[in-house]
Design a protein around this motif. Structure first.
Motif, PDB file in Angstrom:
ATOM      1  N   UNK A   1       0.821  -1.324   0.095  1.00  0.00           N
ATOM      2  CA  UNK A   1       0.031  -0.050   0.091  1.00  0.00           C
ATOM      3  C   UNK A   1       0.794   1.224   0.072  1.00  0.00           C
ATOM      4  N   UNK A   2       0.824   2.188  -0.776  1.00  0.00           N
ATOM      5  CA  UNK A   2       1.452   3.425  -0.793  1.00  0.00           C
ATOM      6  C   UNK A   2       0.302   4.498  -1.242  1.00  0.00           C
ATOM      7  N   UNK A   3       0.898   5.819  -0.711  1.00  0.00           N
ATOM      8  CA  UNK A   3       0.112   6.817  -0.850  1.00  0.00           C
ATOM      9  C   UNK A   3       0.563   7.436  -2.529  1.00  0.00           C
ATOM     10  N   UNK A   4      -0.114   7.618  -3.321  1.00  0.00           N
ATOM     11  CA  UNK A   4       0.216   8.300  -4.585  1.00  0.00           C
ATOM     12  C   UNK A   4      -0.067   9.735  -4.350  1.00  0.00           C
ATOM     13  N   UNK A   5       1.175  10.582  -4.621  1.00  0.00           N
ATOM     14  CA  UNK A   5       1.134  12.013  -4.746  1.00  0.00           C
ATOM     15  C   UNK A   5       1.561  12.499  -3.328  1.00  0.00           C
ATOM     16  N   UNK A   6       1.588  13.653  -2.996  1.00  0.00           N
ATOM     17  CA  UNK A   6       1.901  14.221  -1.749  1.00  0.00           C
ATOM     18  C   UNK A   6       0.618  14.328  -0.764  1.00  0.00           C
ATOM     19  N   UNK A   7       0.940  14.371   0.465  1.00  0.00           N
ATOM     20  CA  UNK A   7      -0.250  14.388   1.542  1.00  0.00           C
ATOM     21  C   UNK A   7      -1.086  15.535   1.304  1.00  0.00           C
TER      22      UNK A   7
ATOM     23  N   UNK B   1       1.726  12.298 -10.292  1.00  0.00           N
ATOM     24  CA  UNK B   1       0.433  11.717  -9.402  1.00  0.00           C
ATOM     25  C   UNK B   1      -0.400  12.616  -8.749  1.00  0.00           C
ATOM     26  N   UNK B   2      -0.029  13.773  -8.201  1.00  0.00           N
ATOM     27  CA  UNK B   2      -0.624  14.902  -7.522  1.00  0.00           C
ATOM     28  C   UNK B   2      -1.528  15.504  -8.688  1.00  0.00           C
ATOM     29  N   UNK B   3      -0.938  15.586 -10.141  1.00  0.00           N
ATOM     30  CA  UNK B   3      -1.746  16.304 -11.049  1.00  0.00           C
ATOM     31  C   UNK B   3      -2.794  15.415 -11.525  1.00  0.00           C
ATOM     32  N   UNK B   4      -2.557  13.994 -11.645  1.00  0.00           N
ATOM     33  CA  UNK B   4      -3.446  13.160 -12.040  1.00  0.00           C
ATOM     34  C   UNK B   4      -4.514  12.981 -11.079  1.00  0.00           C
TER      35      UNK B   4
ATOM     36  N   UNK C   1      -6.931   6.272   4.147  1.00  0.00           N
ATOM     37  CA  UNK C   1      -7.352   6.898   3.197  1.00  0.00           C
ATOM     38  C   UNK C   1      -8.498   6.305   2.523  1.00  0.00           C
ATOM     39  N   UNK C   2      -8.621   4.950   2.417  1.00  0.00           N
ATOM     40  CA  UNK C   2      -9.589   4.341   1.626  1.00  0.00           C
ATOM     41  C   UNK C   2     -11.001   4.307   2.635  1.00  0.00           C
ATOM     42  N   UNK C   3     -10.604   4.354   3.846  1.00  0.00           N
ATOM     43  CA  UNK C   3     -11.768   4.307   4.712  1.00  0.00           C
ATOM     44  C   UNK C   3     -12.584   5.697   4.633  1.00  0.00           C
TER      45      UNK C   3
END
Lengths: 199, 88
Positions: free
Chosen positions: A17-23, A175-178, B66-68
């Motif tokens: 699991x990874x977060x795309x783009x910045x928080x 990723x942020x722009x998308x 984030x999904x939740x």
């Protein structure tokens, strides 16, 4: 022994699991979604209190414009998703082509929206005609501002990707722009049925 | 990470769901009452929204928190609009 086997029994194919783009991008996206959630509820609330006025207003709209714009935005989101795949595989030409195609769809949406607004204004219908048109112009207008910002972001990404080598930071920027472009699509997915389709 | 086949399938399903809501709005008057048509239109919209969030915005593979948050938003917003449109 039991605890050892428990620890090592994690399936090898568990997706990472990874977060795309910045928080910060996600904070902005969620704040924007909450703002439009309020708009959706306001529209439905006042529609329930003046059903005839809202039905009469809706009947003057041409759903072909709304549908064409929906197809354009859904397709542009697909293009942007394909562009992200190309960026991550460092396929330069494909990334340019997919982002360019998404930008063209955005332009198509903007042109159709301007034509639709022009039809209304020529017919003497403006923001102040009645409550339906006030919400119609306000909400679709704010969405159009989001679309224009999204197009500027896509254009920025196309320029940024011209550099000879792409870093991890460039990929995260994409990723942020998308994610922002998909937000523009998502908001329209709800606005279109609320304004054009409800019976 | 986007897989081309998944992305294309999602796009096709999004178009089909759009056709479904359009049918309910414009051509389904002989089969659906206005309330039922509005329920179909709204549920199709939030089905599409969820697909975009999970697959295009890649929330399906993002950290579970984030999904939740997004899943809750979809359910609560759809429920609030559905209640106002169909049960008031």
């Amino acid at each position: 022994m039991t605890s050892m086997s428990t620890v090592t029994s994690v399936p090898a194919k568990t997706p990472v699991r990874r977060l795309p783009a910045e928080e910060g991008v996600w904070v902005f996206i969620f704040a924007d979604i909450m703002l439009f959630t309020a708009f959706f509820n306001v529209f439905v609330y006042y529609r329930a209190r003046a059903p005839q006025l809202f039905s009469a207003g809706q009947a003057t709209l041409d759903w072909h414009f709304g549908l064409s714009n929906t197809v354009l935005l859904l397709t542009s989101s697909w293009f942007v998703a394909c562009a992200m795949g190309a960026v991550r595989r460092h396929r330069r030409r494909a990334a340019y082509a997919w982002f360019g195609a998404a930008l063209a769809c955005g332009l198509g949406f903007g042109v159709l929206k301007v034509i639709e607004y022009a039809h209304k204004i020529v017919a003497g219908i403006t923001l102040t005609t009645n409550d339906f048109y006030m919400y119609y112009f306000m909400f679709t207008g704010l969405h159009l501002v989001h679309l224009l910002l999204g197009m500027a972001v896509l254009l920025y990404l196309l320029v940024r990707l011209q550099k000879p080598a792409w870093s991890e930071s460039d990929v995260r920027a994409c990723e942020g722009g998308a994610a922002y472009w998909h937000l523009v699509d998502l908001l329209w997915i709800v606005l279109f049925p609320l304004i054009y389709l409800l019976r | 990470m986007h897989k081309p086949a998944t992305t294309t399938t999602v796009w096709i399903v999004l178009l089909l769901a759009t056709a479904c809501s359009l049918w309910a709005a414009e051509f389904g008057s002989f089969a659906l009452t206005p309330r039922l048509a509005n329920a179909v239109i709204l549920l199709a919209a939030f089905f599409k929204v969820r697909l975009v969030i999970l697959h295009f915005m890649e929330v399906a593979t993002a950290p579970i928190a984030l999904r939740i948050v997004f899943e809750l938003w979809v359910v609560l917003t759809a429920a609030a609009l559905l209640y106002q449109l169909c049960f008031q």
